[in-house]
Design a protein around this motif. Structure first.
Motif, mmCIF file in Angstrom:
data_model
loop_
_atom_site.group_PDB
_atom_site.id
_atom_site.type_symbol
_atom_site.label_atom_id
_atom_site.label_comp_id
_atom_site.label_asym_id
_atom_site.label_seq_id
_atom_site.Cartn_x
_atom_site.Cartn_y
_atom_site.Cartn_z
ATOM 1 N N ARG A 1 47.457 54.468 45.271
ATOM 2 C CA ARG A 1 48.751 53.888 44.966
ATOM 3 C C ARG A 1 48.593 52.630 44.137
ATOM 4 N N ASP A 2 49.689 52.021 43.805
ATOM 5 C CA ASP A 2 49.763 50.884 42.900
ATOM 6 C C ASP A 2 49.101 49.641 43.480
ATOM 7 N N LEU A 3 48.075 49.101 42.807
ATOM 8 C CA LEU A 3 47.395 47.888 43.243
ATOM 9 C C LEU A 3 48.359 46.715 43.312
ATOM 10 N N LYS A 4 49.335 46.692 42.409
ATOM 11 C CA LYS A 4 50.282 45.580 42.367
ATOM 12 C C LYS A 4 51.076 45.483 43.661
ATOM 13 N N GLN A 5 51.175 46.567 44.389
ATOM 14 C CA GLN A 5 51.910 46.587 45.645
ATOM 15 C C GLN A 5 50.961 46.468 46.845
ATOM 16 N N TRP A 6 49.666 46.177 46.606
ATOM 17 C CA TRP A 6 48.647 46.026 47.654
ATOM 18 C C TRP A 6 48.480 47.306 48.457
ATOM 19 N N ALA B 1 39.998 47.375 40.470
ATOM 20 C CA ALA B 1 39.680 48.696 39.926
ATOM 21 C C ALA B 1 40.698 49.155 38.893
ATOM 22 N N VAL B 2 41.891 48.597 38.937
ATOM 23 C CA VAL B 2 42.935 48.944 37.970
ATOM 24 C C VAL B 2 43.570 47.670 37.433
ATOM 25 N N GLN B 3 44.187 47.793 36.282
ATOM 26 C CA GLN B 3 44.827 46.646 35.643
ATOM 27 C C GLN B 3 46.037 46.166 36.432
ATOM 28 N N SER B 4 46.284 44.868 36.333
ATOM 29 C CA SER B 4 47.494 44.282 36.911
ATOM 30 C C SER B 4 48.677 44.585 35.991
ATOM 31 N N ARG B 5 49.873 44.195 36.406
ATOM 32 C CA ARG B 5 51.070 44.383 35.575
ATOM 33 C C ARG B 5 50.924 43.707 34.222
ATOM 34 N N SER B 6 50.184 42.595 34.194
ATOM 35 C CA SER B 6 50.028 41.851 32.943
ATOM 36 C C SER B 6 48.956 42.455 32.031
#
Length: 182
Positions: free
Chosen positions: A10-15, A64-69
């Motif tokens: 799932r989305d890293l931005k959402q932890w 492991a994946v890019q942030s929103r920025s």
């Protein structure tokens, strides 16, 4: 050759949980890391830095994946973010405070030497990399990655002989801006 991990989750931005499931070889960098595969963030497990002949390989630990920025935050930023969000256990928070203090005492903060080094307008993608002989600095990262594992945050250990244009350098680390020309 470059080893790049495929990440599922799932989305890293959402932890949320991320799982590294495989790797593949590509020319350039060596990438390593995983999520949810280890126990105890303060065990005595320390991975050696692989030797790939005489080539110098700088070392970076990052998401492991890019942030929103669009950039890959380092593991210190990820753990500090978990702390700011109130997500760390008491033991994890004590570890973070103790180890952050150790790094602060033993590693130069490049942004104090050159405040522009992490300016995203001037140096998009600038990131810190350990030099291969900074073994004590590198070995202490393991506790941070164990915290990320415990929270299901995917991370990667990246090695590169050429991480980009060097903006800052000291005995233990460099700050490099990736070459985006190709």
């Amino acid at each position: 050759m470059e080893t790049v991990q495929r990440v599922v989750g799932r989305d890293l931005k959402q932890w949320e949980n991320l799982f590294v499931v495989t790797s593949e070889e590509i020319s350039g960098r060596v990438v390593g890391g995983w999520a949810n595969g280890r126990t105890g963030f303060e065990s005595d497990f320390h991975e050696p830095i692989g030797d790939r002949g005489s080539e110098w390989l700088f070392v970076r630990f990052q998401a492991a994946v890019q942030s929103r920025s669009g950039w890959f935050p380092g593991v210190f930023a990820l753990v500090n973010g978990l702390s700011r969000a109130g997500r760390l256990t008491t033991a994890e928070e004590l570890f973070r405070q103790r180890e952050n203090a150790w790094y602060h005492s033993n590693l130069v903060d490049p942004s104090v030497v050159d405040p522009s080094v992490y300016d995203r307008q001037l140096h998009p993608g600038a990131a810190a990399w350990f030099k291969p002989w900074a073994t004590e600095m590198i070995s202490r990262v393991d506790g941070y990655t164990r915290i990320l594992d415990a929270h299901g945050i995917g991370w990667a250990r990246v090695h590169s002989g050429n991480p980009g244009r060097i903006l800052y350098e000291d005995v233990h680390q460099i700050i490099a801006e990736p070459d985006c020309s190709g």
